[in-house]
Design an enzyme around this catalytic site. Structure first.
Site, mmCIF file in Angstrom:
data_model
loop_
_atom_site.group_PDB
_atom_site.id
_atom_site.type_symbol
_atom_site.label_atom_id
_atom_site.label_comp_id
_atom_site.label_asym_id
_atom_site.label_seq_id
_atom_site.Cartn_x
_atom_site.Cartn_y
_atom_site.Cartn_z
ATOM 1 N N GLU A 124 0.832 -1.206 0.000
ATOM 2 C CA GLU A 124 0.000 0.000 0.000
ATOM 3 C C GLU A 124 0.867 1.258 0.000
ATOM 4 O OE1 GLU A 124 -3.915 1.690 2.275
ATOM 5 O OE2 GLU A 124 -2.142 1.312 3.516
ATOM 6 N N TRP A 169 -8.587 -1.856 -0.508
ATOM 7 C CA TRP A 169 -9.467 -0.783 -0.945
ATOM 8 C C TRP A 169 -10.618 -1.259 -1.827
ATOM 9 C CZ3 TRP A 169 -9.188 4.372 0.465
ATOM 10 C CH2 TRP A 169 -8.047 4.751 1.196
ATOM 11 N N TYR A 196 -4.788 9.539 -1.574
ATOM 12 C CA TYR A 196 -3.408 9.757 -1.146
ATOM 13 C C TYR A 196 -2.396 9.865 -2.288
ATOM 14 C CZ TYR A 196 -5.299 8.441 3.416
ATOM 15 O OH TYR A 196 -6.049 8.385 4.568
ATOM 16 N N ARG A 213 11.743 24.384 7.721
ATOM 17 C CA ARG A 213 10.541 24.107 8.507
ATOM 18 C C ARG A 213 9.324 23.927 7.602
ATOM 19 N NH1 ARG A 213 12.010 28.870 12.898
ATOM 20 N NH2 ARG A 213 13.642 27.706 13.984
ATOM 21 N N CYS A 215 -7.636 10.092 5.922
ATOM 22 C CA CYS A 215 -7.654 10.046 7.388
ATOM 23 C C CYS A 215 -6.355 10.597 7.960
ATOM 24 C CB CYS A 215 -7.884 8.622 7.872
ATOM 25 S SG CYS A 215 -9.539 7.999 7.525
ATOM 26 N N SER A 260 -8.810 11.302 11.715
ATOM 27 C CA SER A 260 -9.764 10.271 12.117
ATOM 28 C C SER A 260 -9.003 8.966 12.289
ATOM 29 C CB SER A 260 -10.849 10.125 11.045
ATOM 30 O OG SER A 260 -11.749 9.084 11.371
ATOM 31 N N ALA A 261 -9.131 8.359 13.468
ATOM 32 C CA ALA A 261 -8.285 7.214 13.791
ATOM 33 C C ALA A 261 -9.092 6.064 14.373
ATOM 34 C CB ALA A 261 -7.198 7.642 14.782
ATOM 35 N N HIS A 288 -10.877 6.997 18.042
ATOM 36 C CA HIS A 288 -12.071 6.257 18.445
ATOM 37 C C HIS A 288 -11.920 4.734 18.403
ATOM 38 C CE1 HIS A 288 -12.386 7.528 14.143
ATOM 39 N NE2 HIS A 288 -12.679 6.250 13.956
ATOM 40 N N ILE A 289 -12.801 4.107 19.174
ATOM 41 C CA ILE A 289 -13.000 2.661 19.174
ATOM 42 C C ILE A 289 -14.493 2.439 18.940
ATOM 43 C CG2 ILE A 289 -12.928 0.539 20.533
ATOM 44 C CD1 ILE A 289 -10.618 1.775 22.140
ATOM 45 N N ALA A 300 -15.555 -1.462 10.962
ATOM 46 C CA ALA A 300 -16.786 -0.687 10.743
ATOM 47 C C ALA A 300 -16.798 -0.156 9.316
ATOM 48 C CB ALA A 300 -16.879 0.461 11.735
#
Length: 275
Positions: free
Chosen positions: A60, A82, A105, A137, A157, A178-179, A218-219, A274
């Site tokens: 990936e 995917w 991506y 930077r 994400c 988002s994780a 989240h879980i 999910a």
């Protein structure tokens, strides 16, 4: 990895219940950071086996670096991560052909279109800047393009990342909006550790720290009981990853150029995804 178990425990103790597009329900916290020193080993979790995911992780990452958004380029290596988001039912409403994920991506990393004279190859630019101005930077790559987020079914994400150089050592700071902690996060940490190692090799630097910042962390409710099993398992020593030292162009790596050794994790177990 103790850092990952601490994250899981933190969400279970402090997560607030929320809704989600999948209509599963989840508990989440806003803002969490983990640090991984690559001198301590490669950050692949040991409390459940990820051996079966190693091939998909590497392919990936190489697929994204190639700039491709076509699942056929993953499928030819028997990677199907995917596929579920590239069906005619999902692609057609977005004006995409089946099998085309749109400007995700690969497109953003390699040909970001911000309205300038031409798209920007962000990866090549970072390589060039690290070679000629490593203390800059501005070593930033963004996968989040406001113009394109409505053109894809799965918005990026892990949104952007920034390299940091000091005294010959290269670190990488990743921001993830988002994780999915049980399923996605271990996978993503490992891929970005690989990217750090690859970038360091092609710019003659030493890979040092991976700093991973999570926003909506989240879980899902149907993952809570399975993920608790991890907290009953003690982390084992981290594995090692080596790269073929002959590769000096970041776009020339192949799957055979990566070697995972000394990986002795606990047994795998199923965690619901999910969708």
């Amino acid at each position: 990895m103790r850092q990952y178990l601490d994250l899981v425990a933190h969400i279970l103790a402090n997560g607030a219940q929320k809704t989600d597009p999948q209509k599963v329900g989840n508990i989440a916290v806003c803002g969490y950071q983990m640090r991984f020193d690559l001198d301590d080993g490669f950050p692949l979790i040991t409390t459940r086996s990820m051996k079966g995911s190693w091939k998909a992780m590497v392919h990936e990452l190489l697929w994204i670096l190639s700039g491709s958004t076509k699942i056929a380029d993953l499928n030819k290596n028997n990677v199907h991560l995917w596929d579920i988001w590239a069906t005619p039912e999902i692609c057609a409403p977005l004006g995409l052909e089946a099998g085309d994920l749109g400007p995700i991506y690969g497109k953003q990393w390699r040909a970001f279109d911000g309205g300038g004279e031409k798209p920007v190859d962000q990866i090549q630019k970072v390589v060039d800047d690290l070679k000629h101005n490593p203390d800059s930077r501005r070593l930033v790559v963004s996968a989040w393009n406001p113009v394109d987020v409505e053109k894809v079914f799965v918005a990026p994400c892990h949104c952007f990342f920034k390299f940091f150089h000091a005294q010959g050592e290269l670190s990488l700071h990743v921001f993830q909006r988002s994780a999915d902690v049980p399923v996605g996060v271990p996978f993503d940490i490992a891929e970005y550790a690989l990217l750090l190692m690859m970038m360091a090799q092609v710019t003659d630097l030493k890979p040092k720290d991976l700093i991973y910042t999570l926003s909506d962390t989240h879980i899902y409710l149907n993952q809570i009981e399975p993920i608790k099993e991890l907290l009953n398992r003690d982390p084992r020593p981290l594995p090692n990853v080596t790269l073929n030292p002959a590769v000096k162009n970041i776009f020339d790596f192949t799957f055979e150029d990566f070697s995972l050794t000394d990986y002795d994790p606990h047994p795998p177990f199923k965690i619901p995804v999910a969708l």
